[in-house]
Scaffold this active site. Structure first.
Site, PDB file in Angstrom:
ATOM      1  N   LYS A  34       0.848  -1.195   0.000  1.00  0.00           N
ATOM      2  CA  LYS A  34       0.000   0.000   0.000  1.00  0.00           C
ATOM      3  C   LYS A  34       0.884   1.246   0.000  1.00  0.00           C
ATOM      4  O   LYS A  34       2.089   1.158   0.258  1.00  0.00           O
ATOM      5  CB  LYS A  34      -0.927  -0.011   1.210  1.00  0.00           C
ATOM      6  CG  LYS A  34      -0.203  -0.028   2.544  1.00  0.00           C
ATOM      7  CD  LYS A  34      -1.174  -0.250   3.682  1.00  0.00           C
ATOM      8  CE  LYS A  34      -0.421  -0.357   4.992  1.00  0.00           C
ATOM      9  NZ  LYS A  34      -1.015   0.370   6.079  1.00  0.00           N
ATOM     10  N   ARG A 132      -9.941   0.722  15.561  1.00  0.00           N
ATOM     11  CA  ARG A 132      -9.849   1.368  14.260  1.00  0.00           C
ATOM     12  C   ARG A 132     -10.938   0.734  13.408  1.00  0.00           C
ATOM     13  O   ARG A 132     -12.002   1.307  13.256  1.00  0.00           O
ATOM     14  CB  ARG A 132      -8.439   1.151  13.696  1.00  0.00           C
ATOM     15  CG  ARG A 132      -7.837   2.374  13.065  1.00  0.00           C
ATOM     16  CD  ARG A 132      -6.368   2.258  12.744  1.00  0.00           C
ATOM     17  NE  ARG A 132      -5.958   1.014  12.113  1.00  0.00           N
ATOM     18  CZ  ARG A 132      -4.772   0.829  11.538  1.00  0.00           C
ATOM     19  NH1 ARG A 132      -3.896   1.831  11.510  1.00  0.00           N
ATOM     20  NH2 ARG A 132      -4.439  -0.319  10.997  1.00  0.00           N
ATOM     21  N   TYR A 254      18.614  29.817   6.555  1.00  0.00           N
ATOM     22  CA  TYR A 254      17.453  30.593   6.994  1.00  0.00           C
ATOM     23  C   TYR A 254      17.407  30.661   8.521  1.00  0.00           C
ATOM     24  O   TYR A 254      17.648  29.652   9.198  1.00  0.00           O
ATOM     25  CB  TYR A 254      16.163  29.920   6.541  1.00  0.00           C
ATOM     26  CG  TYR A 254      15.812  30.142   5.089  1.00  0.00           C
ATOM     27  CD1 TYR A 254      15.639  31.426   4.576  1.00  0.00           C
ATOM     28  CD2 TYR A 254      15.632  29.060   4.239  1.00  0.00           C
ATOM     29  CE1 TYR A 254      15.293  31.614   3.240  1.00  0.00           C
ATOM     30  CE2 TYR A 254      15.281  29.237   2.914  1.00  0.00           C
ATOM     31  CZ  TYR A 254      15.117  30.527   2.420  1.00  0.00           C
ATOM     32  OH  TYR A 254      14.771  30.718   1.110  1.00  0.00           O
ATOM     33  N   MET A 302      13.938  24.345   1.070  1.00  0.00           N
ATOM     34  CA  MET A 302      13.125  23.539   0.149  1.00  0.00           C
ATOM     35  C   MET A 302      13.998  22.681  -0.778  1.00  0.00           C
ATOM     36  O   MET A 302      13.665  21.529  -1.068  1.00  0.00           O
ATOM     37  CB  MET A 302      12.235  24.463  -0.694  1.00  0.00           C
ATOM     38  CG  MET A 302      11.209  23.718  -1.531  1.00  0.00           C
ATOM     39  SD  MET A 302      10.254  24.793  -2.600  1.00  0.00           S
ATOM     40  CE  MET A 302       9.354  25.783  -1.427  1.00  0.00           C
TER      41      MET A 302
HETATM   42  C1  LIG Z   1      -3.868  -4.355   8.423  1.00  0.00           C
HETATM   43  C2  LIG Z   1      -2.391  -4.205   8.286  1.00  0.00           C
HETATM   44  N1  LIG Z   1      -1.633  -5.310   8.226  1.00  0.00           N
HETATM   45  C3  LIG Z   1      -0.290  -5.242   8.113  1.00  0.00           C
HETATM   46  C4  LIG Z   1       0.348  -4.020   8.042  1.00  0.00           C
HETATM   47  C5  LIG Z   1       1.847  -3.987   7.925  1.00  0.00           C
HETATM   48  O1  LIG Z   1       2.410  -3.396   9.070  1.00  0.00           O
HETATM   49  P1  LIG Z   1       3.982  -3.213   9.185  1.00  0.00           P
HETATM   50  O2  LIG Z   1       4.365  -2.245   8.122  1.00  0.00           O
HETATM   51  O3  LIG Z   1       4.177  -2.657  10.552  1.00  0.00           O
HETATM   52  O4  LIG Z   1       4.579  -4.551   8.980  1.00  0.00           O
HETATM   53  C6  LIG Z   1      -0.406  -2.849   8.109  1.00  0.00           C
HETATM   54  C7  LIG Z   1       0.254  -1.544   8.070  1.00  0.00           C
HETATM   55  O5  LIG Z   1      -0.187  -0.534   8.464  1.00  0.00           O
HETATM   56  C8  LIG Z   1      -1.815  -2.949   8.242  1.00  0.00           C
HETATM   57  O6  LIG Z   1      -2.576  -1.850   8.308  1.00  0.00           O
END
Ligand SMILES: Cc1ncc(COP(=O)(O)O)c(C=O)c1O
Length: 356
Positions: A34, A132, A254, A302
């Site tokens: 992701k 969550r 700066y 920047m």
């Molecule tokens: C549902 C879920 N599983 C696994 C992970 C992976 O976590 P990590 O990057 O700490 O291994 C995440 C990351 O946010 C997550 O939201």
């Protein structure tokens, strides 16, 4: 050409993936890609992760990008769909959903025949105290029973709020997970992120979900990647574009926040917060020049920073590592009051990216 560069080391990525296999030899691996593979660029990372049993993403668009790149591995939408109209696309492109609330359950059941016919599993999320996402106990047991009765293959899924620490909630989360697993037996199960993969082999079950460890950053505040036998995947580098000698009493950058105490050589490096290099520091920060750590001085602009190169063999064009193998991203993050995850994910599009 400006030399701000993000280099992705696919050998290191593969090495870290193999570490997951070594730590969790019997579990299937859902590689979390992701947020553009934690900022590394999904298109640069998938080949090294091609042996993954599945990829974990946060939304349909991220899943479709993986399909567009030609990967047929399973994909899990870890927050599920956001609206009913995403369901046909999910089924067409063979993407598995998590469900964590009643509406998602309704949307899924409305597409039951096609979803099951595609051979897709449904991940059912337990809220065991992180608050969550997820169904709570005892409701989740009814949800899973209903889905199983309707012919769905379910994966019980949970996420730890404190896998990286010793926290009293860990025991509650583990015990609720085991309770639901037992009540819904037989059921596939998944609850381990990177920290949990290291800490709790007894909880690996059917699927582990490594994220940060794949990219060679540490899930723990008190153990660095070397101690965990992981290799940094991203090298973030830039180039020295000016060298100046300054005298005691002269100031830099700066706000004139840095004042030289003696004669020193400073180098100006073409990197800044416009590239994703953080500006705010709680502690002194360092970069690596020829493998040697040296301080960043004054404020981050920047497009530029100043570093102390007194006594170093630095020249115009010398490469400076902002983070990578010598200066760990986690150490930059600590100095910045954040975590490696955030720095990696918030890289801008300005640095050039290439694959090693
Ligand atoms: C549902 C879920 N599983 C696994 C992970 C992976 O976590 P990590 O990057 O700490 O291994 C995440 C990351 O946010 C997550 O939201």
């Amino acid at each position: 050409m400006r030399q701000a560069t993000i280099c992705i080391d696919s050998t290191a990525l593969q090495y870290n993936f193999n570490r997951v296999k070594q730590l969790a030899p019997t579990a299937k691996i859902v590689s979390m890609v992701k947020a553009n593979a934690y900022g590394h660029g999904v298109k640069h990372c998938l080949a090294a992760l091609a042996e993954s049993d599945a990829f974990g993403v946060a939304c349909l668009e991220e899943a479709l990008e993986i399909r567009t790149l030609g990967y047929q591995n399973d994909i899990t939408l870890i927050e599920g769909v956001f609206s009913a109209d995403e369901m046909p696309s999910v089924i067409e492109h063979s993407i598995e959903c998590i469900i964590h609330h009643q509406q998602q359950l309704d949307w899924l059941r409305a597409h039951k025949t096609a979803y099951i016919a595609q051979g897709l599993k449904v991940w059912v999320k337990l809220n065991s105290g992180m608050n969550r996402l997820g169904f709570k106990l005892p409701e989740i047991i009814d949800v899973i029973q209903l889905l199983k009765n309707e012919g769905f293959t379910c994966v019980l899924a949970m996420h730890f709020a404190n896998a990286d620490a010793d926290h009293p909630l860990n025991e509650q989360q583990k015990s609720q997970f085991l309770q639901v697993k037992a009540a819904c037996d037989p059921i596939l199960a998944s609850c381990c992120n990177s920290a949990a993969i290291f800490k709790w082999p007894e909880l690996h079950f059917d699927y582990v979900r490594p994220g940060i460890m794949l990219y060679g950053a540490s899930p723990f505040a008190d153990q660095n990647v070397h101690a965990l036998d992981l290799k940094p995947v991203m090298s973030f580098t830039a180039q020295i574009i000016a060298l100046n000698t300054i005298q005691a009493g002269e100031q830099v950058g700066y706000g004139s926040t840095f004042t030289a105490e003696q004669t020193m050589t400073i180098a100006i490096v073409s990197i800044g917060y416009g590239d994703g290099y953080p500006r705010a520091y709680l502690q002194p920060n360092f970069v690596a020049v020829q493998g040697q750590l040296t301080p960043v001085i004054g404020r981050v602009s920047m497009d530029m920073i100043a570093i102390d190169v007194t006594g170093l063999d630095a020249t115009l064009d010398s490469e400076v590592e902002l983070w990578g193998k010598h200066r760990l991203v986690d150490d930059v993050a600590t100095a910045n009051g954040t975590i490696g995850y955030e720095l990696l994910c918030r890289m801008t599009t300005r640095p050039r990216r290439h694959l090693l």
